[in-house]
Enzyme design. Sequence first.
Site, PDB file in Angstrom:
ATOM      1  N   ASP A 264       0.908  -1.115   0.126  1.00 56.94           N
ATOM      2  CA  ASP A 264       0.003  -0.233   0.115  1.00 56.94           C
ATOM      3  C   ASP A 264       0.922   1.253  -0.106  1.00 56.94           C
ATOM      4  O   ASP A 264       1.871   1.566   0.962  1.00 56.94           O
ATOM      5  CB  ASP A 264      -0.830   0.131   1.135  1.00 56.94           C
ATOM      6  CG  ASP A 264      -1.907   1.022   1.147  1.00 56.94           C
ATOM      7  OD1 ASP A 264      -2.991   0.834   0.363  1.00 56.94           O
ATOM      8  OD2 ASP A 264      -1.731   2.222   1.625  1.00 56.94           O
ATOM      9  N   GLU A 307      -4.624   2.075  -4.513  1.00 53.10           N
ATOM     10  CA  GLU A 307      -3.224   2.212  -4.403  1.00 53.10           C
ATOM     11  C   GLU A 307      -2.570   1.039  -3.915  1.00 53.10           C
ATOM     12  O   GLU A 307      -1.516   1.138  -3.203  1.00 53.10           O
ATOM     13  CB  GLU A 307      -2.850   3.709  -3.538  1.00 53.10           C
ATOM     14  CG  GLU A 307      -3.218   3.266  -2.190  1.00 53.10           C
ATOM     15  CD  GLU A 307      -4.753   3.845  -1.858  1.00 53.10           C
ATOM     16  OE1 GLU A 307      -4.958   4.172  -0.652  1.00 53.10           O
ATOM     17  OE2 GLU A 307      -5.307   4.071  -2.856  1.00 53.10           O
TER      18      GLU A 307
END
Length: 397
Positions: A264, A307
């Site tokens: 992440d 993301e």
Amino acid sequence: MHLRSRVLLLTTAFAVTLFAITFGLSWRAHIEQQRWSRLVGVEMQSMAALEEFLRAHNGFHTRAGRIVGATQSYDSVVQLLNYPALAGIDTARLRQRVDRFAHLLHDSEATKAQRDAASAQVVAAAQNLIGERKLEIARQRPRLERETRAMMSAGLAIAWIIVLCSFAAVQLTLHRVVRPLEDLARSAARIAGGDLNARAPIGGDYEIAQLGTAFNNMADKLRAHARTDDLTGLPNFRAFRERIEEEISRAVRYPERFGILVLDLDRFKQYNDRFGHLAGNEALQRVARAMRVAVRSVDLPARYGGEEFAVIVPQIDAAALAMVAERIRFAVEVMPAPADGARLTVSIGAALYPTDGRTVDGLFHAADERLYQAKGEGRNRVVSPAPTQRSSDRQSA
């Protein structure tokens, strides 16, 4: 007339008729294949051009649609409607709505709600055109099947009228022409139903085999597109889930271990807010490139969503899994910042099969917990299974 001459004449007539029928069937199949390929090619090009226009319009509206007088940059979007692929369809309604949207950009008294409504009308008109192209393909396919079946029925009737002993030859023709087309139609129906693994058999006459090959090539492109993230070029969520199920099945059959990594981007929302969504998209592309370089050739990096990225790491132990994760973290950290952006870092959580779980959900639960742990400990770090629980955020790969 002598029997021999009569037999020879009948045989010659049968051979000529059978040749004429076979030649006619092959030629018609060739013509229909060309017409179908041409139709699909033209419609696919027009849909691709409309989808490219939609992406450009939505991107423009997102970043600049609220700015009065921004039509100069919007002209480049309008130019996409001049693609040759759109010359054969009626885009008048779409152009009217595009002109309306451009006019509102000039109008200083126009409200944001009016511009948003005009933009929505542009999107709706483009989507309607795409839908019409798809319906046109769907409408033409049954017609192709009906014409093919009618053609074969006529040929079979002529063969039966000429001589009963042509039954075997007719059956051979049916086997070589009709059955591949029916198999092709069934494969097309399966793909239309969402089964992208459907394949058309390659057989029959040369033209039919060409049609099957062209169909399979088109299906391969659709399958690849359905399993690829458009922005980063990495495998997408669907491809990742299919691959991890395969890895679990393989690990059950053969005593093997494999790992997964969940990545992440750190503070990506703030990055987007500061530099804009285009810079954010470029950042995701840079991370994807860094991942490709850092992983092994047998590993599968994928964009899992937003993301968040994930990697399947086959045939590996805990220590080596931590090293792969650290290489990825380091590769992202040392990427130079672009002129309109900043440096990036990632936090990574790792999980190992079967230690951390024997199901997809179990592995992701363990990897997510370690990812949250990495975030809580300051970000830009790896948390992996024992024997390497944590890596320093400055350790090089």
